[in-house]
Design an enzyme around this catalytic site. Structure first.
Site, PDB file in Angstrom:
ATOM      1  N   THR A 213       0.854  -1.186   0.000  1.00 34.52           N
ATOM      2  CA  THR A 213       0.000   0.000   0.000  1.00 34.52           C
ATOM      3  C   THR A 213       0.887   1.232   0.000  1.00 34.52           C
ATOM      4  OG1 THR A 213      -1.963   0.989   1.017  1.00 34.52           O
ATOM      5  CG2 THR A 213      -0.196   0.283   2.509  1.00 34.52           C
ATOM      6  N   CYS A 214       0.246   2.401  -0.051  1.00 31.11           N
ATOM      7  CA  CYS A 214       1.004   3.662  -0.126  1.00 31.11           C
ATOM      8  C   CYS A 214       1.487   4.103   1.248  1.00 31.11           C
ATOM      9  CB  CYS A 214       0.131   4.764  -0.722  1.00 31.11           C
ATOM     10  SG  CYS A 214      -0.364   4.456  -2.417  1.00 31.11           S
ATOM     11  N   THR A 215       2.564   4.863   1.257  1.00 31.56           N
ATOM     12  CA  THR A 215       3.108   5.452   2.478  1.00 31.56           C
ATOM     13  C   THR A 215       3.927   6.683   2.093  1.00 31.56           C
ATOM     14  OG1 THR A 215       4.139   4.826   4.604  1.00 31.56           O
ATOM     15  CG2 THR A 215       5.313   4.196   2.617  1.00 31.56           C
TER      16      THR A 215
END
Length: 247
Positions: A213-215
């Site tokens: 996922t995004c970070t």
């Protein structure tokens, strides 16, 4: 006696028209008016920005969750109809990750934004093809949003070594255990998805799962990665009794 038409400037003594104070007042009035309009524009812009944030981080979650619930119910209704071929179009199963406290997450084919925006997780088909859990070896690699559109992986940073990641299909429970994570890497790093994810420390083929996922939160600059390894499988019984990790 004629009316006085000039005044002395207080500092220089230079004659100035008697109307100069009025001109100054008008100029100050125009400036004050411009400042007032600018302030109102800033307030309006702030309200619009605030509404956009509410829409992006809350309302899209509401819409996505409704859509995901509908999709999930349709998949379970088909499962109740009896044996059938694996459905790779409308959902192959449900992901359960207790540590993320995100409920069950429908998993569908593909990781394009349009699909993930529907509040689901998707498995990679490009640029690295994901292995399905039933494969004898490979890496079942998934992606989901961290913020907005259901935010199914919002709490991915809560996962730690040993935590359970369970994938439910029509006839099998796949129980994985987290063994490694990568808090930040390039969005172009596809090595984390390879059949043998060497960046996780593994050197031999096995049956792995990868969550991406995004970070950082509220951005999409980098990717957050969590790896798990299959510990065991359990056949689904008539009552769909979940494995101990989900009770």
């Amino acid at each position: 006696m004629a009316a006085r038409t000039t005044e002395q400037d207080e500092q220089s003594g230079t004659p100035v028209p008697a109307s100069a104070p009025a001109v100054g007042r008008r100029r100050r009035g125009r400036i004050a008016g411009a400042v007032s309009v600018f302030g109102e524009l800033l307030i309006t812009a702030g309200l619009i920005l605030g509404l956009f944030v509410v829409y992006s981080l809350w309302w899209t979650n509401v819409l996505a969750d409704r859509d995901a619930d509908k999709q999930g119910n349709e998949v379970r209704d088909r499962w109740a109809g009896g044996p059938g071929a694996l459905d790779t179009k409308d959902g192959i199963g449900f992901l359960h990750v207790p540590a993320m406290k995100n409920g069950e997450v429908l998993v569908r084919k593909g990781t394009d934004a349009k699909g993930l925006n529907r509040g689901v997780a998707g498995y990679y088909t490009d640029p690295v093809k994901s292995a399905l859990p039933s494969a004898k070896e490979g890496n079942f690699s998934l992606a989901a949003h961290r913020d907005g559109h259901g935010a199914k992986f919002h709490n991915i940073d809560k996962l730690k070594d040993g935590d359970a990641v369970v994938f439910e299909t029509k006839d099998t429970w796949y129980v994985y255990k987290v063994y490694a994570k990568l808090p930040e890497t390039s969005k172009y790093n596809v090595d984390v998805l390879k059949p043998v994810p060497k960046e996780s420390g593994k050197k031999k083929p096995g049956r792995y799962i990868t969550l991406t996922t995004c970070t950082p939160v509220y951005t999409s600059k980098y990717r957050y990665i969590v790896w798990g390894e299959l510990e065991r499988t359990e056949k689904v019984d008539r009552d769909r009794t979940p494995p101990a990790e989900l009770r």
